[in-house]
Design a protein around this motif. Structure first.
Motif, mmCIF file in Angstrom:
data_model
loop_
_atom_site.group_PDB
_atom_site.id
_atom_site.type_symbol
_atom_site.label_atom_id
_atom_site.label_comp_id
_atom_site.label_asym_id
_atom_site.label_seq_id
_atom_site.Cartn_x
_atom_site.Cartn_y
_atom_site.Cartn_z
ATOM 1 N N GLU A 1 -8.197 11.493 -12.213
ATOM 2 C CA GLU A 1 -7.541 12.776 -11.946
ATOM 3 C C GLU A 1 -6.647 13.188 -13.108
ATOM 4 O OE1 GLU A 1 -6.017 16.197 -10.632
ATOM 5 O OE2 GLU A 1 -7.809 15.159 -9.949
ATOM 6 N N ILE A 2 -5.874 12.240 -13.642
ATOM 7 C CA ILE A 2 -5.000 12.548 -14.776
ATOM 8 C C ILE A 2 -5.824 12.927 -15.998
ATOM 9 C CG2 ILE A 2 -3.317 11.581 -16.385
ATOM 10 C CD1 ILE A 2 -2.225 9.911 -14.082
ATOM 11 N N VAL B 1 -10.022 16.253 -3.148
ATOM 12 C CA VAL B 1 -10.989 15.155 -3.031
ATOM 13 C C VAL B 1 -10.314 13.821 -3.325
ATOM 14 C CG1 VAL B 1 -13.063 14.138 -4.041
ATOM 15 C CG2 VAL B 1 -12.995 16.583 -3.533
ATOM 16 N N VAL B 2 -9.517 13.781 -4.409
ATOM 17 C CA VAL B 2 -8.831 12.544 -4.779
ATOM 18 C C VAL B 2 -7.863 12.119 -3.679
ATOM 19 C CG1 VAL B 2 -7.154 11.547 -6.385
ATOM 20 C CG2 VAL B 2 -9.082 12.856 -7.262
ATOM 21 N N ALA B 3 -7.100 13.067 -3.147
ATOM 22 C CA ALA B 3 -6.128 12.739 -2.103
ATOM 23 C C ALA B 3 -6.828 12.205 -0.849
ATOM 24 C CB ALA B 3 -5.302 13.974 -1.760
ATOM 25 N N SER B 4 -7.970 12.796 -0.493
ATOM 26 C CA SER B 4 -8.719 12.344 0.680
ATOM 27 C C SER B 4 -9.266 10.937 0.474
ATOM 28 C CB SER B 4 -9.865 13.310 0.985
ATOM 29 O OG SER B 4 -9.386 14.606 1.233
ATOM 30 N N LEU B 5 -9.817 10.693 -0.712
ATOM 31 C CA LEU B 5 -10.375 9.365 -1.003
ATOM 32 C C LEU B 5 -9.278 8.302 -1.049
ATOM 33 C CD1 LEU B 5 -13.051 10.197 -3.736
ATOM 34 C CD2 LEU B 5 -13.458 9.398 -1.413
ATOM 35 N N ILE B 6 -8.143 8.650 -1.638
ATOM 36 C CA ILE B 6 -7.039 7.692 -1.717
ATOM 37 C C ILE B 6 -6.570 7.310 -0.320
ATOM 38 C CG2 ILE B 6 -4.589 7.497 -2.300
ATOM 39 C CD1 ILE B 6 -5.163 8.847 -4.933
ATOM 40 N N ALA B 7 -6.462 8.301 0.580
ATOM 41 C CA ALA B 7 -6.032 8.018 1.949
ATOM 42 C C ALA B 7 -7.032 7.095 2.645
ATOM 43 C CB ALA B 7 -5.877 9.327 2.724
ATOM 44 N N ILE C 1 0.834 -1.209 0.000
ATOM 45 C CA ILE C 1 0.000 0.000 0.000
ATOM 46 C C ILE C 1 0.866 1.255 0.000
ATOM 47 C CG2 ILE C 1 -1.614 1.362 1.372
ATOM 48 C CD1 ILE C 1 -2.985 -0.846 -0.077
ATOM 49 N N TYR C 2 1.937 1.226 0.786
ATOM 50 C CA TYR C 2 2.824 2.388 0.881
ATOM 51 C C TYR C 2 3.435 2.735 -0.470
ATOM 52 C CZ TYR C 2 6.961 5.131 2.077
ATOM 53 O OH TYR C 2 7.931 6.095 2.127
ATOM 54 N N PHE C 3 3.999 1.749 -1.144
ATOM 55 C CA PHE C 3 4.652 2.004 -2.432
ATOM 56 C C PHE C 3 3.620 2.308 -3.524
ATOM 57 C CE2 PHE C 3 8.148 -0.332 -0.350
ATOM 58 C CZ PHE C 3 9.152 0.614 -0.509
ATOM 59 N N ALA C 4 2.424 1.739 -3.405
ATOM 60 C CA ALA C 4 1.367 2.068 -4.355
ATOM 61 C C ALA C 4 0.948 3.527 -4.212
ATOM 62 C CB ALA C 4 0.162 1.153 -4.137
ATOM 63 N N LEU C 5 0.860 4.014 -2.972
ATOM 64 C CA LEU C 5 0.518 5.419 -2.738
ATOM 65 C C LEU C 5 1.626 6.343 -3.223
ATOM 66 C CD1 LEU C 5 -1.135 5.330 0.808
ATOM 67 C CD2 LEU C 5 -2.250 5.722 -1.379
ATOM 68 N N LEU C 6 2.875 5.969 -2.978
ATOM 69 C CA LEU C 6 3.993 6.770 -3.467
ATOM 70 C C LEU C 6 3.935 6.894 -4.987
ATOM 71 C CD1 LEU C 6 7.192 5.719 -1.461
ATOM 72 C CD2 LEU C 6 5.950 7.871 -1.359
ATOM 73 N N LEU C 7 3.663 5.771 -5.658
ATOM 74 C CA LEU C 7 3.579 5.782 -7.116
ATOM 75 C C LEU C 7 2.415 6.642 -7.585
ATOM 76 C CD1 LEU C 7 4.468 4.734 -9.891
ATOM 77 C CD2 LEU C 7 3.025 2.726 -9.511
ATOM 78 N N ALA C 8 1.263 6.507 -6.914
ATOM 79 C CA ALA C 8 0.078 7.270 -7.310
ATOM 80 C C ALA C 8 0.316 8.773 -7.169
ATOM 81 C CB ALA C 8 -1.130 6.845 -6.477
ATOM 82 N N MET C 9 0.877 9.199 -6.029
ATOM 83 C CA MET C 9 1.131 10.620 -5.816
ATOM 84 C C MET C 9 2.206 11.136 -6.758
ATOM 85 S SD MET C 9 -1.160 11.175 -3.647
ATOM 86 C CE MET C 9 -0.868 12.893 -3.269
ATOM 87 N N ARG C 10 3.171 10.284 -7.066
ATOM 88 C CA ARG C 10 4.225 10.697 -8.022
ATOM 89 C C ARG C 10 3.647 10.898 -9.411
ATOM 90 N NH1 ARG C 10 7.075 12.982 -10.543
ATOM 91 N NH2 ARG C 10 9.270 12.744 -11.057
ATOM 92 N N LEU C 11 2.716 10.027 -9.803
ATOM 93 C CA LEU C 11 2.099 10.147 -11.118
ATOM 94 C C LEU C 11 1.167 11.353 -11.210
ATOM 95 C CD1 LEU C 11 1.283 6.392 -11.904
ATOM 96 C CD2 LEU C 11 3.073 7.810 -12.918
ATOM 97 N N MET C 12 0.650 11.805 -10.072
ATOM 98 C CA MET C 12 -0.195 12.996 -10.070
ATOM 99 C C MET C 12 0.588 14.235 -10.460
ATOM 100 S SD MET C 12 -2.716 12.571 -6.767
ATOM 101 C CE MET C 12 -3.416 14.208 -6.973
#
Length: 226
Positions: free
Chosen positions: A70-71, A36-42, A11-22
């Motif tokens: 989002e992208i 909204v996206v950041a809140s839902l992802i968390a 989950i940690y590395f998936a979140l890092l990848l998701a935020m990096r791609l944002m």
């Protein structure tokens, strides 16, 4: 226990990848949709960690689905001014030539105390010094003072200021940043001489060292552990 650690790492590395791609802009300046996206992802990321019975895919698929939305929305907003305005709104001018627009203040639920605080943060204590104050779509207030209230520049004072460029870090916590040395046109021999001149034997003794394009350096030695 091992399963918990593995799931947490995924989950940690998936979140890092998701935020990096944002992208960097989204990380630095959050618009409404991005918040909204950041809140839902968390929230989505927390469920697989709290309940070991939830499959990992049930957390990862919604996260990357939101990321794709989002992208996609960010790409469309780059080409559509109307959609950009619909989703993110428009900047609001709260002060025009020293006059507060009370309607805009009420519309944005911006209090007088908040306005004065922002002005003080900019070094202004009198509304008569403010030409414009604009509330941006990301919630920041940009204050533009009258020219008479602005600090004079070197060009206005007709003063010649040497342009030594910005300082780059060449040693960080004992590690030499070779790429920055190269940008400055310097080498490790120069660095060794400068370290000795500053009273440091090796880069390992240095906590931080910066050098500008004029060759001027700043050095902070590591504090000895007691």
């Amino acid at each position: 226990m091992a399963i918990v650690i593995i799931r947490t790492a995924i989950i940690y590395f998936a979140l890092l990848l998701a935020m990096r791609l944002m992208g960097k802009r989204q990380l630095g300046e959050m618009e409404i949709s991005e918040f909204v996206v950041a809140s839902l992802i968390a929230d989505l990321a927390a469920h697989p960690l709290q309940d070991m019975g939830i499959p990992m895919v049930n957390g990862l698929v919604p996260i990357f689905t939101l990321l794709c939305f989002e992208i996609l929305i960010a790409g469309v907003c780059l080409k559509s001014i109307r959609l950009r305005t619909l989703l993110f709104g428009r900047p609001s001018v709260l002060v025009t030539r020293g006059v507060i627009d009370q309607r805009e203040m009420h519309k944005n639920r911006f209090t007088v105390d908040e306005l004065m605080q922002e002005l003080r943060n900019c070094g202004l204590f009198d509304l008569s010094q403010v030409e414009y104050a604009v509330l941006e779509t990301d919630g920041r207030l940009n204050v533009i003072p009258y020219p008479a209230a602005q600090a004079p520049t070197a060009a206005q004072l007709k003063v010649e200021v040497p342009d030594d460029g910005s300082a780059l870090i060449v040693v960080s916590e004992g590690h030499v940043i070779g790429a920055n040395l190269k940008r400055l046109g310097l080498d490790r021999d120069w660095l060794a001489q400068e370290l000795r001149r500053k009273g440091a034997e090796t880069p390992k003794d240095v906590y931080l060292m910066t050098v500008n394009h004029g060759g001027q350096s700043y050095l902070a030695k590591k504090e000895r552990k007691t």
